[in-house]
Design a protein around this motif. Sequence first.
Motif, short mmCIF file in Angstrom:
data_model
loop_
_atom_site.label_atom_id
_atom_site.label_comp_id
_atom_site.label_asym_id
_atom_site.label_seq_id
_atom_site.Cartn_x
_atom_site.Cartn_y
_atom_site.Cartn_z
N LEU A 24 0.84 -1.19 0.00
CA LEU A 24 0.00 0.00 0.00
C LEU A 24 0.87 1.24 0.00
O LEU A 24 1.98 1.24 0.52
CB LEU A 24 -0.92 0.02 1.22
CG LEU A 24 -1.92 -1.12 1.35
CD1 LEU A 24 -2.71 -0.98 2.64
CD2 LEU A 24 -2.87 -1.15 0.16
N ARG A 25 0.36 2.29 -0.56
CA ARG A 25 1.04 3.59 -0.55
C ARG A 25 0.22 4.55 0.29
O ARG A 25 -0.97 4.76 0.04
CB ARG A 25 1.19 4.12 -1.98
CG ARG A 25 2.12 3.27 -2.84
CD ARG A 25 3.57 3.38 -2.35
NE ARG A 25 4.48 2.56 -3.15
CZ ARG A 25 4.85 1.34 -2.83
NH1 ARG A 25 4.35 0.76 -1.74
NH2 ARG A 25 5.69 0.66 -3.60
N TRP A 26 0.86 5.13 1.30
CA TRP A 26 0.16 6.04 2.20
C TRP A 26 0.34 7.48 1.69
O TRP A 26 1.45 7.97 1.59
CB TRP A 26 0.71 5.93 3.62
CG TRP A 26 0.75 4.51 4.10
CD1 TRP A 26 1.84 3.76 4.37
CD2 TRP A 26 -0.37 3.66 4.36
NE1 TRP A 26 1.48 2.50 4.78
CE2 TRP A 26 0.12 2.41 4.79
CE3 TRP A 26 -1.76 3.84 4.28
CZ2 TRP A 26 -0.71 1.35 5.13
CZ3 TRP A 26 -2.57 2.77 4.61
CH2 TRP A 26 -2.06 1.55 5.04
N SER A 27 -0.75 8.11 1.37
CA SER A 27 -0.68 9.48 0.88
C SER A 27 -1.95 10.20 1.27
O SER A 27 -3.00 9.59 1.47
CB SER A 27 -0.50 9.51 -0.64
OG SER A 27 -1.59 8.87 -1.29
N ARG A 28 -1.84 11.50 1.38
CA ARG A 28 -3.02 12.32 1.69
C ARG A 28 -3.86 12.47 0.44
O ARG A 28 -3.38 12.88 -0.60
CB ARG A 28 -2.60 13.70 2.20
CG ARG A 28 -1.88 13.65 3.53
CD ARG A 28 -1.54 15.04 4.00
NE ARG A 28 -0.80 15.04 5.24
CZ ARG A 28 -1.36 15.00 6.44
NH1 ARG A 28 -2.68 14.97 6.56
NH2 ARG A 28 -0.61 15.00 7.53
N GLY A 29 -5.11 12.10 0.54
CA GLY A 29 -6.01 12.21 -0.60
C GLY A 29 -7.39 12.55 -0.12
O GLY A 29 -7.56 13.47 0.69
N GLU A 30 -8.38 11.80 -0.58
CA GLU A 30 -9.74 12.03 -0.12
C GLU A 30 -9.84 11.68 1.37
O GLU A 30 -9.46 10.59 1.78
CB GLU A 30 -10.72 11.17 -0.92
CG GLU A 30 -12.17 11.40 -0.53
CD GLU A 30 -13.12 10.53 -1.32
OE1 GLU A 30 -14.31 10.48 -0.96
OE2 GLU A 30 -12.68 9.91 -2.31
N PRO A 31 -10.32 12.61 2.20
CA PRO A 31 -10.35 12.34 3.64
C PRO A 31 -11.34 11.24 3.99
O PRO A 31 -12.31 10.98 3.26
CB PRO A 31 -10.78 13.69 4.24
CG PRO A 31 -11.54 14.37 3.14
CD PRO A 31 -10.87 13.93 1.86
N GLY A 32 -11.09 10.60 5.13
CA GLY A 32 -12.01 9.60 5.62
C GLY A 32 -13.26 10.24 6.21
O GLY A 32 -13.36 11.47 6.33
N ARG A 33 -14.23 9.40 6.58
CA ARG A 33 -15.50 9.90 7.09
C ARG A 33 -15.52 9.80 8.61
O ARG A 33 -15.32 8.73 9.17
CB ARG A 33 -16.65 9.08 6.50
CG ARG A 33 -16.87 9.29 5.02
CD ARG A 33 -17.94 8.35 4.49
NE ARG A 33 -17.47 6.97 4.51
CZ ARG A 33 -18.23 5.91 4.27
NH1 ARG A 33 -19.51 6.07 4.02
NH2 ARG A 33 -17.72 4.69 4.28
N PRO A 34 -15.77 10.91 9.30
CA PRO A 34 -15.87 10.84 10.76
C PRO A 34 -17.18 10.20 11.19
O PRO A 34 -18.18 10.23 10.47
CB PRO A 34 -15.82 12.32 11.17
CG PRO A 34 -16.40 13.05 10.01
CD PRO A 34 -15.98 12.28 8.79
N HIS A 35 -17.18 9.61 12.37
CA HIS A 35 -18.40 9.07 12.94
C HIS A 35 -19.28 10.25 13.38
O HIS A 35 -18.77 11.23 13.94
CB HIS A 35 -18.07 8.18 14.14
CG HIS A 35 -19.23 7.36 14.61
ND1 HIS A 35 -20.31 7.90 15.27
CD2 HIS A 35 -19.48 6.02 14.51
CE1 HIS A 35 -21.16 6.94 15.57
NE2 HIS A 35 -20.69 5.79 15.12
N PRO A 36 -20.59 10.20 13.13
CA PRO A 36 -21.46 11.32 13.53
C PRO A 36 -21.34 11.68 15.00
O PRO A 36 -21.35 12.87 15.35
CB PRO A 36 -22.86 10.81 13.19
CG PRO A 36 -22.66 9.80 12.12
CD PRO A 36 -21.34 9.15 12.41
N VAL A 37 -21.23 10.68 15.87
CA VAL A 37 -21.13 10.96 17.30
C VAL A 37 -19.83 11.69 17.61
O VAL A 37 -19.81 12.68 18.36
CB VAL A 37 -21.24 9.66 18.13
CG1 VAL A 37 -20.91 9.91 19.60
CG2 VAL A 37 -22.63 9.07 17.98
N CYS A 38 -18.73 11.24 17.02
CA CYS A 38 -17.43 11.90 17.26
C CYS A 38 -17.41 13.31 16.68
O CYS A 38 -16.82 14.23 17.27
CB CYS A 38 -16.30 11.06 16.66
SG CYS A 38 -16.14 9.44 17.40
#
Length: 519
Positions: A34-48
């Motif tokens: 895998l290649r780790w790079s900044r791209g499309e952000p992940g989705r936060p949990h609504p509660v968090c």
Amino acid sequence: MAWDTREIRRKAEEDYETAWVETARLLKKEGRSLRWSRGEPGRPHPVCELIWRLRSILLSYGFDEVLNPTIVPDTEVRRQYGPEAPVILDRVFYLAGLPRPDIGISSELESRIKAIAPGISIEALKGIFRAYKEGRIEADDLVEEMVKQLGIRPEQATAILALFPELATLTPLPTRLTLRSHMTALWFPTLAALQDKRPLPIKLFSIGLKWRREQKLDETHIYDSHVASLVVMAEEITLEDGQELVRSILADLASAYEKKELSKPRFIIKEATSKYYAPGMEVEVFVRHKGSWVEVGDIGLYSPVSLARYGIRWPVFNAGLGVERLAMILYGYDDIRVLAYPQFYAEAEFTDEQLANMVRIGDRPTTPEGMRIAQAIVRTAEAHGETPSPCEFLAYEGPLMGREVRVYLFEHEPGVKLLGPAALNHVCVEEGSILGLPEPRGVDTGIRYIDAIAMWAAKRIEDAIREGRRAVELRIKMAKRPSDVNVIVDDVARRYITSRRKKIEVKGPVFVGIRAEVV
């Protein structure tokens, strides 16, 4: 490649330790997959995400954030609730621990131990068990200490422990410690510790989990949920002051989430006041949601009796807002379980954009020269794709992995063109279906058939050099599925699409010919 989980389970049932060791071969220590790079952000949990909003609002009102312990002696609950304590304690989770047994080694066990680990020192093993019983070795260090002191392998250590039924049949012993069911249980000792260390007013908040031993789990009840709890200790503070504070916090949330109904809460005094609040000083907070009034919080002024038991000399206002309840309103959920644990309760829902991110090119070249070959194939295809056949074009001539290669695009059958009609199709996602289209429509994955085929060809040329072969030919005629053009659709996306009776149609007359000569 996916594992055969049934086979792994079967082997583990037959011989756990052997299966544990052998299945490690399925994993890799080295290499980069895998290649780790900044791209499309992940989705936060609504509660968090809501917790982050609440923290920002409370900090802006001058409240200091504290961490309150999650483990509470039941004596604290009794001090705060007085005669009501037994009813409250009925809803809490008590903690228990496993006792450490005396482990004896009979002559029969000694033989079985030596069969597992020949040459083991039984006296040294007895010494380890004594240290474990006396608490000089922690339970989670027991296997490691056996490995270190006895010179055996981890799987031998666990196999030896499995011989002792007294370890497998331990019964938990209850303690007087509980998991907090109310954040209030921690505010009393916290305020008692701070009242002579800080000037008044003292404004604190803490957002964290609470645990309730609910009698049933359903759309509105789960064992653990978050509470945003705050306290204000001042020389003078009224219940009206507290209501205005809560109204302002909810108005700020309403503005942030564009939920006007949240800015108009209803405050109702409870008829039966909890004993840690003063009589007539406990208020429930309700918000309108989908035609009904939903309780989202509980506020009030602490009873001077409960405060006096901690030596607290000043009035204290407390508010507790249910984070999950608020999140259900703000995000439009009807089931708290789906909100909190979508991985268990919610059906998978993907947008076309998310499905597009689950489509990728399969085989790819591993060298910079290989990537240049793939790019050269694409450029040649774009430049000469309409050329009538028979025809052949040199796409690349140059180095690859220390050798010289020549790569050609060709079509030898007469009366057609260098490329088939679908060779330049785009892979797109439209209304939940993955389609190969002549022009982009819906959400374009950024992959064309020719892009993926060129990568595939470059990878096969690299493989040929590694294997000592002198020639490579890749010929793709009719594509019937994505893999025919080196396009991979993740299994999650496949299951989602088929369950909704949508389509995966990456197909068509491609007719691409690529050959390479290794000089």
